[in-house]
Design an enzyme around this catalytic site. Structure first.
Site, mmCIF file in Angstrom:
data_model
loop_
_atom_site.group_PDB
_atom_site.id
_atom_site.type_symbol
_atom_site.label_atom_id
_atom_site.label_comp_id
_atom_site.label_asym_id
_atom_site.label_seq_id
_atom_site.Cartn_x
_atom_site.Cartn_y
_atom_site.Cartn_z
ATOM 1 N N LYS A 207 43.729 118.308 112.205
ATOM 2 C CA LYS A 207 43.538 117.068 111.456
ATOM 3 C C LYS A 207 44.321 115.957 112.134
ATOM 4 O O LYS A 207 45.495 116.141 112.490
ATOM 5 C CB LYS A 207 44.022 117.246 110.019
ATOM 6 C CG LYS A 207 44.125 115.938 109.223
ATOM 7 C CD LYS A 207 44.606 116.187 107.814
ATOM 8 C CE LYS A 207 44.996 114.897 107.120
ATOM 9 N NZ LYS A 207 45.362 115.122 105.710
ATOM 10 N N LYS A 209 45.887 112.209 111.642
ATOM 11 C CA LYS A 209 46.253 111.116 110.747
ATOM 12 C C LYS A 209 45.881 109.806 111.439
ATOM 13 O O LYS A 209 46.480 109.419 112.450
ATOM 14 C CB LYS A 209 47.756 111.152 110.458
ATOM 15 C CG LYS A 209 48.267 109.969 109.643
ATOM 16 C CD LYS A 209 47.741 109.995 108.228
ATOM 17 C CE LYS A 209 48.483 111.023 107.399
ATOM 18 N NZ LYS A 209 48.044 111.000 105.968
ATOM 19 N N ASP A 237 41.694 111.328 109.042
ATOM 20 C CA ASP A 237 42.175 110.725 107.798
ATOM 21 C C ASP A 237 42.685 109.302 108.068
ATOM 22 O O ASP A 237 43.824 109.116 108.479
ATOM 23 C CB ASP A 237 43.308 111.580 107.213
ATOM 24 C CG ASP A 237 43.971 110.934 106.011
ATOM 25 O OD1 ASP A 237 43.360 110.026 105.406
ATOM 26 O OD2 ASP A 237 45.095 111.346 105.660
ATOM 27 N N ASN A 239 43.447 107.152 105.889
ATOM 28 C CA ASN A 239 44.312 106.739 104.780
ATOM 29 C C ASN A 239 43.789 105.534 104.010
ATOM 30 O O ASN A 239 44.552 104.682 103.541
ATOM 31 C CB ASN A 239 45.736 106.460 105.253
ATOM 32 C CG ASN A 239 46.636 107.667 105.134
ATOM 33 O OD1 ASN A 239 47.443 107.918 106.015
ATOM 34 N ND2 ASN A 239 46.518 108.426 104.060
ATOM 35 N N GLU A 262 38.264 112.212 105.739
ATOM 36 C CA GLU A 262 39.172 112.121 104.598
ATOM 37 C C GLU A 262 39.534 110.674 104.280
ATOM 38 O O GLU A 262 39.986 109.938 105.166
ATOM 39 C CB GLU A 262 40.447 112.913 104.901
ATOM 40 C CG GLU A 262 41.482 112.864 103.791
ATOM 41 C CD GLU A 262 42.738 113.639 104.134
ATOM 42 O OE1 GLU A 262 43.793 113.361 103.531
ATOM 43 O OE2 GLU A 262 42.668 114.526 105.003
ATOM 44 N N ASN A 285 42.831 112.747 99.050
ATOM 45 C CA ASN A 285 44.067 112.951 98.306
ATOM 46 C C ASN A 285 44.647 111.591 97.912
ATOM 47 O O ASN A 285 45.812 111.480 97.564
ATOM 48 C CB ASN A 285 45.104 113.717 99.132
ATOM 49 C CG ASN A 285 45.721 112.867 100.232
ATOM 50 O OD1 ASN A 285 45.129 112.727 101.299
ATOM 51 N ND2 ASN A 285 46.876 112.294 99.987
ATOM 52 N N ASP A 309 47.563 118.656 95.637
ATOM 53 C CA ASP A 309 48.977 118.584 96.008
ATOM 54 C C ASP A 309 49.761 118.853 94.741
ATOM 55 O O ASP A 309 49.757 118.034 93.827
ATOM 56 C CB ASP A 309 49.303 117.202 96.567
ATOM 57 C CG ASP A 309 50.733 117.096 97.087
ATOM 58 O OD1 ASP A 309 51.625 117.743 96.518
ATOM 59 O OD2 ASP A 309 50.956 116.342 98.055
ATOM 60 N N HIS A 336 46.692 119.010 100.367
ATOM 61 C CA HIS A 336 47.346 117.910 101.050
ATOM 62 C C HIS A 336 48.809 118.268 101.308
ATOM 63 O O HIS A 336 49.382 119.100 100.614
ATOM 64 C CB HIS A 336 47.242 116.662 100.170
ATOM 65 C CG HIS A 336 48.192 115.566 100.506
ATOM 66 N ND1 HIS A 336 49.331 115.307 99.766
ATOM 67 C CD2 HIS A 336 48.171 114.638 101.482
ATOM 68 C CE1 HIS A 336 49.959 114.263 100.273
ATOM 69 N NE2 HIS A 336 49.294 113.841 101.314
ATOM 70 N N ASN A 338 52.769 116.495 102.336
ATOM 71 C CA ASN A 338 53.704 115.441 102.662
ATOM 72 C C ASN A 338 54.869 116.101 103.390
ATOM 73 O O ASN A 338 54.952 117.322 103.436
ATOM 74 C CB ASN A 338 54.167 114.746 101.369
ATOM 75 C CG ASN A 338 54.621 113.321 101.601
ATOM 76 O OD1 ASN A 338 55.576 113.086 102.333
ATOM 77 N ND2 ASN A 338 53.947 112.373 100.979
#
Length: 440
Positions: A207, A209, A237, A239, A262, A285, A309, A336, A338
Site C-alpha cells: 500500500k 500512502k 491511499d 487520504n 482508498e 478509513n 480500526d 487501518h 496508525n
C-alpha cells in the site's frame, strides 16, 4: 513512578471467578517512540510518535493492557475515565462502556485525536473506550486462561496477513542522521523501499500512502510498482485530498494496477460518485469511521471495503459488531493502521484471528518502528512471509516490560511533544506549506 527493578510483569497469576474480579487501579502512561519523516496529505511525521499505555490492575492480581493515542487532551480523558472505572467488573463490558461515556459528559471537545488532523469525526466515546475494552478483554483471557480471540468467538486462522505500508519520505529529519530506509520522493525511491519491505518481511500486498505529490506522479509510482511486482496486489491511499474529477481520471488510469483505491475523496457523496464511475473497489478509513457513518455510506453505495480500526470503533467488542454489519450489507473488511506499538499490534492480530470476513491483508506501521522502541517483552510478534502468527497465550498473549515502559515514558518527557501535529511540523521546515483539501 514505575518499578524499574522489574523487567516484566508475568500473566501467570491466581485464578478466580469472574464475579470476584474488580478493577483496583489503572495506570495511564504517555510514551514516545522514534518516527521517521513519513510524508502524508497533511504534512510529515514528527521525530517522535505519541501513544498512551493503559494498565488495568485487579484485586485478584491480574492486569490488562491497552494502547491508544498519546495526545495530551486524550490522555486527560483516559485518566478521567480511569477514575470512573474504579471497582468495576472487567467482565461487564457494557458497564465499562457506560462508565466511560459518563466520564465524558462534560468533555470540552478540544482535539486530542492523535491522527494528525486527518480523521476528526470519530466517536469520542469509542475513541476513549477502546483501550479499556482491550485491557478488560486481556484480563478476562488471563483469568480464564484463554486468548482474546477465544473471547471474540474463536480463532478461525493461525496467521494474519499484513501489507507492506509504503510512504514517501525524506532521508532524515532535518538535523538528524539518515535512517535505514533512505529517501523515497519519486517512483524509483518508492520501488526501492518496496523491495526492502518485500525482502525483509515477505509482504504479499503493498500500500502506498499518497496525497503528497501531484496525482500523475503517484500514479506513475503505482505503475512502477506494478511493473516491478506484477503478482503483488497494490493499494493507493490519497487520504481524501483529490477532487471527484481527479479521482475518476486517476482511477481509470490505474484500473489494471490496483487492488483497490482508498479514500480518493473525503466526503461520502464524493466517494460514491467516484465509485460509480470507475471499475475499482473503494476502501475507506476516513469517511466511515463510526457507526453513525455506516447508514449514509451504505445508502449512497460509497464504499466497498471498510478499513476498521479498533481505536476508532470502541475496541475489539464493537469491532466485532462492525464485522457483522459489514457481512450483513455485503461490505468487505480489512484493518487501518496508525503509528503503534506492540499492545495495539497484538490486539489487531487477536481481532483479525477471530473475524472471518477479513477480506484483505491488514495495514500496519510495524516495520517503521525501531525494534527497541516498545513496551512489551520482545519476541512474540514477528512478521515473516508477510504474516504474523496469532499468539495463543492467555489474553493478548504479550507481556508488559516495565523497564521499557519507564524508559519510553522518559522519552516522552524529554521529547517535549504533547500532541501530534504533522502540519505545524511541516510548516516549521517549509513555511510555504498550506493545508488544503481537496488539494488536486
Amino acid at each position: 513512578m514505575l518499578d524499574a527493578t522489574t523487567q516484566q510483569v508475568s500473566s501467570q497469576s491466581p485464578q478466580s471467578e469472574p464475579t470476584s474480579c474488580r478493577v483496583e487501579r489503572i495506570e495511564v502512561t504517555p510514551v514516545a517512540f522514534a518516527d521517521p519523516p513519513l510524508l502524508n496529505s497533511v504534512g510529515v511525521h514528527e521525530p517522535f510518535a505519541l501513544r498512551a499505555i493503559v494498565v488495568v490492575h485487579t484485586n485478584t492480581g491480574h492486569y490488562g493492557l491497552g494502547e491508544t493515542y498519546g495526545d495530551e487532551a486524550h490522555v486527560a480523558r483516559l485518566r478521567r475515565a480511569a477514575s470512573a472505572l474504579q471497582g468495576a467488573d472487567p467482565f461487564n463490558l457494557n458497564l465499562i462502556s457506560r462508565l466511560v461515556s459518563e466520564s465524558l459528559v462534560q468533555d470540552n471537545g478540544q482535539g486530542g485525536h492523535g491522527t494528525g488532523g486527518m480523521v476528526t469525526t470519530t466517536s469520542l466515546d469509542d475513541r476513549v473506550l477502546s483501550a479499556f475494552n482491550v485491557a478488560c478483554l486481556d484480563i478476562q483471557g488471563k483469568v480464564l486462561g484463554v486468548p482474546v480471540s477465544t473471547l471474540l468467538g474463536g480463532a478461525i486462522r493461525e496467521y494474519v496477513d499484513f501489507s507492506g505500508y509504503l510512504f514517501y519520505k525524506w532521508a532524515n529529519h532535518p538535523g538528524r542522521e539518515s535512517d535505514k530506509w533512505g529517501e523515497a520522493i519519486d517512483p524509483a525511491g518508492i520501488v526501492a523501499q518496496a523491495r526492502k519491505m518485500v525482502t525483509d518481511y515477505g509482504f504479499k500486498a503493498l500500500k502506498l500512502k499518497g496525497g503528497v505529490f501531484p496525482p500523475d506522479q503517484e500514479a506513475a509510482a503505482i505503475e512502477a510498482l506494478h511493473q516491478e511486482f506484477p503478482d503483488i496486489p497494490l493499494r493507493l491511499d490519497p487520504n481524501g485530498v483529490w477532487s471527484v474529477p481527479t479521482a475518476i481520471e486517476v482511477g481509470h488510469r490505474l484500473e489494471a494496477s490496483l487492488q483497490y483505491l482508498e479514500d480518493p475523496c473525503l466526503r461520502i457523496a464524493d466517494n460514491a460518485a467516484v465509485r460509480a464511475a470507475i471499475n475499482l473497489p473503494i476502501a475507506t478509513n476516513m469517511c466511515v469511521v463510526s457507526f453513525a457513518d455506516l447508514q449514509p455510506a451504505i445508502k449512497a453505495q460509497a464504499v466497498d471495503i471498510v478499513l476498521s480500526d479498533h481505536h476508532f470503533w470502541g475496541g475489539l467488542s464493537r469491532s466485532k459488531l462492525l464485522s457483522g454489519i459489514a457481512e450483513t450489507f455485503g461490505l468487505s473488511l480489512s484493518m487501518h493502521s496508525n503509528s503503534h506499538l506492540g499492545i495495539s499490534f497484538a490486539a489487531m492480530i487477536q481481532l483479525a484471528a477471530a473475524t472471518e470476513n477479513i477480506d484483505y491483508a491488514c495495514d500496519t506501521h510495524w516495520p517503521w518502528k525501531l525494534e527497541e522502541d516498545d513496551v512489551i517483552v520482545a519476541g512474540t510478534l514477528t512478521i515473516q512471509d508477510g504474516k504474523v502468527q496469532v499468539p495463543t497465550g492467555p489474553g493478548l498473549g504479550v507481556e508488559l516490560d516495565t523497564q521499557a515502559l519507564e524508559r519510553m515514558h522518559q522519552q516522552y518527557l524529554d521529547c517535549g511533544l504533547k500532541q501530534r501535529d504533522d502540519t505545524s511540523y511541516m510548516q516549521s521546515i517549509d513555511p510555504t506549506y498550506e493545508l488544503k483539501s481537496p488539494r488536486w
